[in-house]
Design a protein around this motif. Structure first.
Motif, PDB file in Angstrom:
ATOM      1  N   ASP A  50       0.863  -1.182   0.000  1.00 42.35           N
ATOM      2  CA  ASP A  50       0.000   0.000   0.000  1.00 42.35           C
ATOM      3  C   ASP A  50       0.900   1.232   0.000  1.00 42.35           C
ATOM      4  OD1 ASP A  50      -1.686   2.152   0.577  1.00 42.35           O
ATOM      5  OD2 ASP A  50      -2.986   0.971   1.876  1.00 42.35           O
ATOM      6  N   LYS A  69       0.332   4.393  -0.339  1.00 43.08           N
ATOM      7  CA  LYS A  69      -0.112   5.540   0.450  1.00 43.08           C
ATOM      8  C   LYS A  69       0.152   5.330   1.941  1.00 43.08           C
ATOM      9  CE  LYS A  69      -3.707   7.133  -2.749  1.00 43.08           C
ATOM     10  NZ  LYS A  69      -5.160   7.381  -2.932  1.00 43.08           N
ATOM     11  N   ALA A  70      -0.145   4.128   2.435  1.00 37.21           N
ATOM     12  CA  ALA A  70       0.079   3.841   3.853  1.00 37.21           C
ATOM     13  C   ALA A  70       1.565   3.895   4.188  1.00 37.21           C
ATOM     14  CB  ALA A  70      -0.498   2.472   4.204  1.00 37.21           C
ATOM     15  N   ALA A  91       3.896   5.634   2.540  1.00 36.22           N
ATOM     16  CA  ALA A  91       4.315   7.043   2.467  1.00 36.22           C
ATOM     17  C   ALA A  91       3.883   7.800   3.719  1.00 36.22           C
ATOM     18  CB  ALA A  91       3.728   7.696   1.221  1.00 36.22           C
ATOM     19  N   LYS A  92       2.659   7.573   4.163  1.00 30.48           N
ATOM     20  CA  LYS A  92       2.151   8.246   5.361  1.00 30.48           C
ATOM     21  C   LYS A  92       3.021   7.929   6.574  1.00 30.48           C
ATOM     22  CE  LYS A  92      -2.068   8.695   8.151  1.00 30.48           C
ATOM     23  NZ  LYS A  92      -3.480   8.238   8.316  1.00 30.48           N
ATOM     24  N   TYR A  93       3.474   6.688   6.671  1.00 28.30           N
ATOM     25  CA  TYR A  93       4.297   6.265   7.810  1.00 28.30           C
ATOM     26  C   TYR A  93       5.668   6.948   7.777  1.00 28.30           C
ATOM     27  CZ  TYR A  93       6.986   3.207  10.916  1.00 28.30           C
ATOM     28  OH  TYR A  93       7.789   2.728  11.918  1.00 28.30           O
ATOM     29  N   TYR A  94       6.331   6.944   6.602  1.00 31.84           N
ATOM     30  CA  TYR A  94       7.713   7.442   6.547  1.00 31.84           C
ATOM     31  C   TYR A  94       7.796   8.966   6.431  1.00 31.84           C
ATOM     32  CZ  TYR A  94       9.509   2.738   6.507  1.00 31.84           C
ATOM     33  OH  TYR A  94       9.838   1.465   6.885  1.00 31.84           O
ATOM     34  N   ILE A  95       6.758   9.618   5.939  1.00 33.39           N
ATOM     35  CA  ILE A  95       6.755  11.086   5.921  1.00 33.39           C
ATOM     36  C   ILE A  95       6.857  11.625   7.346  1.00 33.39           C
ATOM     37  CG2 ILE A  95       5.242  13.076   5.516  1.00 33.39           C
ATOM     38  CD1 ILE A  95       4.402  11.718   2.881  1.00 33.39           C
ATOM     39  N   ARG A  96       6.305  10.890   8.278  1.00 34.05           N
ATOM     40  CA  ARG A  96       6.371  11.293   9.683  1.00 34.05           C
ATOM     41  C   ARG A  96       7.683  10.882  10.350  1.00 34.05           C
ATOM     42  NH1 ARG A  96       0.286   9.280  11.493  1.00 34.05           N
ATOM     43  NH2 ARG A  96      -0.888  10.821  10.252  1.00 34.05           N
TER      44      ARG A  96
END
Length: 576
Positions: free
Chosen positions: A21, A23-24, A26-31
């Motif tokens: 996934d 998007k999931a 990316a959401k995790y590593y952007i943070r």
């Protein structure tokens, strides 16, 4: 300590993903930018050191002397970077025509000679997954792994029922490394896409996504087990292609128990020859298996490197790793066959339309210059120069066309191309003089001539007729190509053709064939004579008789069919 490590990894936030996934992830590593920055700097630093070493050797005039050391250094870098980069190294290790011999020797070690993780940790995973200690499940098990690969390692064991088995145990720290690398690669793909000279760069992130999907499938051993059984079912009638049996009672998502294959790795050419096995026959088996996967089943092995292929002692070929598989839609399979037919026909306008259907060209593309370019690139493939071609030669020629015209690489075809290139690389390692078309063309010709499906029959008719006229030379070429490797039996083909001609569907073709014999106001006796010279050795009287009986039996009512074999016997007397 081992159990703590296992618990910590299994509790990773991304461990809950059922599949890839983007998007999931990316959401995790952007943070967590510090993780991304540190990993990126580590990758850049490792490869920068390698490149500086190469430049220093060249400046000092010591490139040849230090080449083995540099090759080993590159393998060490790839190994340290982990499974994502190891997969790339494995693909390169199958290309002796692209990679220097010293580098090739080192990259080959990436197939199954990677550093293992501790055996006690592996046994802890087995116990956790199967609910019992390893010695309670297996009568015996090797104290150390017999092979270690990018995603796991393999132990040899014997079940209490006596069967020898291979146990694949997954590395415990895969998910954090894989997801971080995929995130970085996806960011790089988006940044580089506008800068790349080829339109292959359009949708480059989609290619990373396709790779990510397959990588996530590959780390699910339940998925791999289902793939292995499906693959075995497709080849159940082919004794030359084997897949190991799966032991479901001892398999989970992280542990896979399967039949132990007794054989020789395809990389060990000397042992293959010492065992009295024919390397050219193994090449033929491998190429035909690959073609059948793509053009018949549509279910293909996307990672057929030599570490996943064994020559068995009875002369067959065994596949042992089914983590990275892919499925083609029926329409894609049909279009691939269409492209071969149009290539045989030298119908480059239709070939261009095939590329549109496959997604290599946009629907609104100006086809006129592309058709001319295809004719230049592919114009002599069906001539006597066929033996001089291999897949790399064709792709090298194509690269100039793709640079100049708006071609793009659909994500799905990244895996197909990888599979075909890897298959050819395996063949080249066994026989450096091998040309894939020497096996591929006869196979395609045989399928067109023998397959009873409506779609392929329509494609054969398309080959044999152009603008309403029968193409005698094409039939001669197809028969000659089909017969060229000695695997083609003409009689079943003749019987299928005759049966079809006697059906209602064959009425139109019967009429066209009769017209073909008298086209241009002349009898085509010369063409018939050439065809007879080509096939007469295959048309034995006994076989002809059986074919005639079979054809008439299939075409006449059942009451007549019952007495037909007796009635047709020479000297038969109906009144006796």
């Amino acid at each position: 300590m081992n159990s703590e490590v296992l618990i910590r990894v299994s509790d990773h936030p991304l461990a809950q993903l059922k599949g890839y996934d983007a998007k999931a992830i990316a959401k995790y590593y952007i943070r967590r930018p510090w993780q991304v920055i540190w990993r990126t700097l580590s990758i850049v630093f490792m490869f920068a050191g390698f490149l500086l070493g190469l430049l220093w050797d060249r400046a000092a005039g010591k490139s040849d002397r230090h080449q083995p050391e540099r090759a080993a250094h590159l393998r060490e870098i790839i190994t340290k970077l982990g499974p994502t980069y190891i997969k790339v190294g494995q693909a390169l290790s199958t290309r002796p025509d692209l990679v220097r011999e010293d580098y090739l020797a080192e990259l080959t070690k990436l197939q199954d000679r990677l550093p293992p993780f501790p055996t006690p940790q592996a046994f802890s995973i087995i116990e956790r997954e199967l609910g019992k200690p390893a010695d309670k499940i297996y009568k015996s098990i090797s104290a150390e792994p017999v092979a270690a690969a990018s995603l796991g390692q393999v132990f040899k064991a014997t079940l209490y029922t006596g069967e020898d088995v291979a146990i694949k145990v997954q590395r415990p720290d895969l998910l954090p490394v894989i997801t971080l690398d995929l995130f970085i690669l996806r960011v790089i793909a988006k940044l580089l896409a506008p800068l790349l000279p080829l339109n292959m760069g359009v949708g480059l992130d989609a290619i990373v996504d396709e790779f990510g999907i397959k990588l996530f499938e590959e780390i699910d051993y339940v998925n791999e087990a289902h793939n292995a059984e499906r693959f075995a079912n497709y080849f159940k009638d082919d004794p030359k292609v084997k897949a190991p049996k799966i032991y479901w009672d001892y398999s989970t998502r992280y542990v896979l128990t399967m039949e132990w294959i007794h054989g020789i790795k395809l990389t060990d050419v000397e042992s293959i020859k010492a065992a009295g096995l024919d390397t050219d026959e193994l090449v033929r088996i491998g190429v035909l298996a690959g073609l059948r996967q793509l053009l018949e089943f549509g279910f293909f092995h996307a990672d057929p490197h030599p570490g996943n292929l064994f020559a068995t002692y009875d002369g067959s070929m065994a596949y042992i790793d089914f983590g990275m598989m892919d499925q083609l839609e029926e329409s894609t399979k049909e279009t691939l066959v269409d492209s071969v037919v149009h290539l045989i026909n030298r119908d480059y306008e239709q070939l261009g339309q095939d590329y549109v259907k496959l997604g290599f060209l946009a629907a609104n593309t100006n086809m006129i210059p592309i058709v001319k370019a295809l004719e230049v690139v592919l114009g002599d493939i069906m001539t006597e120069k066929v033996g001089d071609f291999n897949f790399k030669v064709v792709t090298d020629r194509f690269s100039s066309v793709m640079y100049e015209y708006p071609f793009r690489l659909p994500a799905k075809f990244a895996l197909i191309i990888r599979s075909v290139v890897t298959q050819e690389g395996v063949a080249l390692s066994l026989n450096p003089n091998f040309k894939i078309v020497q096996v591929a063309y006869p196979y395609v010709a045989r399928r067109l001539l023998t397959d009873e499906s409506t779609n392929l029959r329509d494609r054969l008719i398309e080959v044999l007729f152009k603008e309403g006229k029968f193409q005698w030379s094409r039939l001669e070429n197809l028969l000659a190509i089909a017969k060229s490797d000695g695997q083609f039996d003409l009689m079943p083909t003749a019987q299928i053709g005759l049966q079809y001609l006697f059906t209602e569907d064959g009425k139109f073709l019967r009429r066209r064939l009769l017209l073909a014999l008298t086209e241009d106001d002349r009898l085509h006796t010369a063409e018939l004579q050439r065809l007879w010279q080509l096939v007469r050795a295959d048309l034995e009287p006994g076989k002809l008789w059986n074919a005639a009986v079979g054809t008439l039996s299939a075409s006449l009512p059942k009451a007549v069919t019952a007495i037909l074999p007796i009635a047709l016997l020479p000297g038969a007397n109906p009144g006796s």
